[in-house]
Design an enzyme around this catalytic site. Structure first.
Site, mmCIF file in Angstrom:
data_model
loop_
_atom_site.group_PDB
_atom_site.id
_atom_site.type_symbol
_atom_site.label_atom_id
_atom_site.label_comp_id
_atom_site.label_asym_id
_atom_site.label_seq_id
_atom_site.Cartn_x
_atom_site.Cartn_y
_atom_site.Cartn_z
ATOM 1 N N SER A 247 0.870 -1.170 0.000
ATOM 2 C CA SER A 247 0.000 0.000 0.000
ATOM 3 C C SER A 247 0.904 1.216 0.000
ATOM 4 O O SER A 247 2.073 1.126 0.364
ATOM 5 C CB SER A 247 -0.903 0.008 1.229
ATOM 6 O OG SER A 247 -0.156 0.406 2.339
ATOM 7 N N LYS A 248 0.373 2.339 -0.391
ATOM 8 C CA LYS A 248 1.183 3.554 -0.499
ATOM 9 C C LYS A 248 1.860 3.889 0.822
ATOM 10 O O LYS A 248 2.931 4.469 0.854
ATOM 11 C CB LYS A 248 0.311 4.731 -0.954
ATOM 12 C CG LYS A 248 0.143 4.752 -2.460
ATOM 13 C CD LYS A 248 1.370 5.371 -3.145
ATOM 14 C CE LYS A 248 1.314 5.100 -4.628
ATOM 15 N NZ LYS A 248 2.570 4.730 -5.236
ATOM 16 N N ARG A 249 1.179 3.487 1.907
ATOM 17 C CA ARG A 249 1.724 3.794 3.214
ATOM 18 C C ARG A 249 3.061 3.075 3.436
ATOM 19 O O ARG A 249 3.944 3.530 4.109
ATOM 20 C CB ARG A 249 0.731 3.329 4.265
ATOM 21 C CG ARG A 249 0.648 4.202 5.479
ATOM 22 C CD ARG A 249 -0.378 3.618 6.369
ATOM 23 N NE ARG A 249 -0.498 2.188 5.987
ATOM 24 C CZ ARG A 249 -0.904 1.248 6.783
ATOM 25 N NH1 ARG A 249 -1.253 1.527 7.982
ATOM 26 N NH2 ARG A 249 -0.997 -0.017 6.390
ATOM 27 N N ASP A 250 3.182 1.894 2.858
ATOM 28 C CA ASP A 250 4.401 1.120 3.048
ATOM 29 C C ASP A 250 5.522 1.608 2.146
ATOM 30 O O ASP A 250 6.676 1.343 2.395
ATOM 31 C CB ASP A 250 4.152 -0.351 2.700
ATOM 32 C CG ASP A 250 3.028 -0.927 3.508
ATOM 33 O OD1 ASP A 250 3.073 -0.761 4.728
ATOM 34 O OD2 ASP A 250 2.109 -1.513 2.919
#
Ligand code: GLU
Length: 492
Positions: A247-250
């Protein structure tokens, strides 16, 4: 474990348009293993899916590997250039009765699968074509429908010793008679993989543990072909990067995205190497040669490591800091150019200035993009003052005459060097009966627009007298309620 006489490992990416960060990690493990054992690291492009393969997509993968510094040995192999190799292996299996032709159309197979799912039966192929009588076969051959080749999975159990997970085994009853050659003459992944690993004399297959189900199938193919399989080591998948978990967060999925985000390749290699492997002590920052020296499959962990982008950023910052200023200029420059702060030519002409700028900033940068973020004022005086800073440092009524006096002092200094800059500011503070900090904070805000940054005296020296005096005078005007809009660019 004693490695065989020659270690030959491979990375076998399918061209999908980018080098997945999970594949990059697998490549790193293979590469480290090969280099540790002074063996060979082979690159094989699995591009049998002609519709989806495109030389440009392959180039992106090669570019990613090159960026990481994972040099491969020998010429890259392309499965699409090896189509003539596979049929003879399949032919041998047909002749020995270990494989059979399957005439079932994809539509029929789909229908059978759907039926099986509805009736909660096994979705394995029902071996319809294995049971065809000679007559039926003759009739079908005369009609010449498209036919695939399937391997006949024998009864029993398939076991192997995985170099990471230990002894593993699986009941063959749960394995389908898989297709090895499609009706159009192309090999399937498992078959091409076995033939190629054998022909390329691969000694160890090191890949993600999501391939363990394929390993059983491949071992059955080795057995049927009567050839010795390589050793297998399956790597734990990393939560956050592998398959759909990203995910973009990662972070990002494509290795090139990390380059664009401002990561250094050596930080990526160090970080990804430690994602599922450890040297056995608490070292975290390890140079490539230290990684090569320490790498072993025995120390690959079985549990899924978590991809922690904050740790990667910290590590990247450490690598940035340890780089020589001369090396950092070309690394930071593309990001400064992209931010519109300078140009390629200006970087070349003002190399010494650039060196000083990156040298001053590097201690505070975690990403190469931070040079543009934190060092804007080295390239333009078009910046706003941080509102919090204005409240804190520009609001006292005495601030203005102080800054005006400092501007005057700096104008009349004989030499605008580090020592003179500092001595004259401290001298002025003393004369005014105030702490040096009372002058340092508004001066920083006036000259950089920011409340934090590298050593003030050093940055003033780098900016140069003219620029510093102008900025101090501009702040004096601003505080008077008469802000002068700055219209200069590239003052750096
Ligand atoms: N092309 C396969 C993949 O990208 C290779 C797997 C393997 O290493 O055998 O997953």
């Amino acid at each position: 474990m004693s490695p065989p006489s020659e270690v030959r490992v491979r990375i076998a990416p399918s061209p999908s348009g980018f080098l997945h960060v999970g594949t990059a990690r697998t490549s790193i493990y293979n590469w480290l293993f090969a280099r540790h054992h002074r063996g060979k690291f082979i690159l094989r492009i699995e591009d049998t899916d002609l519709e989806r393969s495109d030389p440009e997509l392959v180039e992106v993968i090669l570019e990613g590997l090159r960026w990481l510094g994972l040099n491969w040995d020998e010429q890259p192999y392309y499965q699409s250039k090896r189509f003539e190799v596979y049929p003879s292996y399949a032919e041998k299996l047909l002749q020995q009765g270990k494989a059979y032709h399957c005439y079932c159309s994809p539509e029929l197979l789909k229908q059978k699968r759907e039926e099986a799912i509805r009736e909660k039966r096994s979705v394995k192929y029902d071996r319809h074509c294995l049971r065809l009588s000679e007559e039926e076969k003759k009739r079908l051959e005369a009609e010449a429908p498209p036919k695939a080749i399937r391997i006949k999975i024998p009864p029993g159990e398939t076991s192997f010793h995985d170099l990471v997970y230990g002894d593993l085994s699986y009941d063959n009853a749960d394995i389908d008679d898989l297709i090895i050659m499609r009706s159009d003459g192309r090999p399937t992944y498992n078959f091409a993989c076995v033939v190629d690993d054998y022909e390329m004399k691969i000694s160890h297959v090191i890949r993600g543990n999501d391939h363990i189900p394929n390993t059983y199938k491949q071992l059955l193919l080795y057995e049927a072909l009567g050839i010795t399989p390589p050793q297998f080591a399956h790597l734990p998948l990393s939560l956050g990067i592998d398959r759909s978990k990203i995910s973009k967060r990662d972070g990002a999925v494509a290795i090139t995205d990390y380059r664009q985000m401002g990561f250094l390749p050596e930080a990526m290699v160090n970080f990804l190497a430690l994602l599922g492997w450890s040297p056995g002590d608490d070292r975290e920052l390890m140079s490539t040669s230290e990684l090569i020296e320490a790498f072993s499959l025995e120390r690959v962990s079985q549990s899924n490591p978590v991809f922690d982008i904050e740790k990667l950023k910290w590590m990247n910052g450490e690598y940035i800091r340890s780089r020589d200023d001369n090396e950092l200029v070309p690394l930071a420059a593309p990001f400064l150019i992209e931010a519109g702060l300078t140009t390629k030519l200006a970087v070349e002409i003002r190399w010494e200035y650039m060196k000083k700028v990156v040298g001053l900033l590097k201690g505070r940068c975690r990403l190469l993009t931070d040079f543009a973020e934190l060092g804007r004022y080295f390239f333009t005086d078009k910046f706003d003052y941080e509102p919090e800073g204005v409240k804190k440092h520009f609001s006292s009524p005495e601030c203005n005459p102080w800054l005006a006096s400092l501007a005057e002092r700096y104008s009349s200094l004989q030499k605008f060097d580090l020592q003179a800059i500092e001595t004259s500011l401290r001298g002025l503070a003393e004369e005014l009966g105030i702490s040096a900090a009372k002058l340092i904070h508004p001066t920083r805000l006036a000259t950089t627009g920011m409340t934090k940054g590298p050593s003030l005296f050093e940055l003033l020296e780098v900016l140069g007298r003219e620029e510093v005096v102008e900025r101090l005078e501009r702040a004096v005007d601003f505080i008077r309620g008469n802000p002068t809009p700055a219209d200069k660019t590239d003052t750096g």
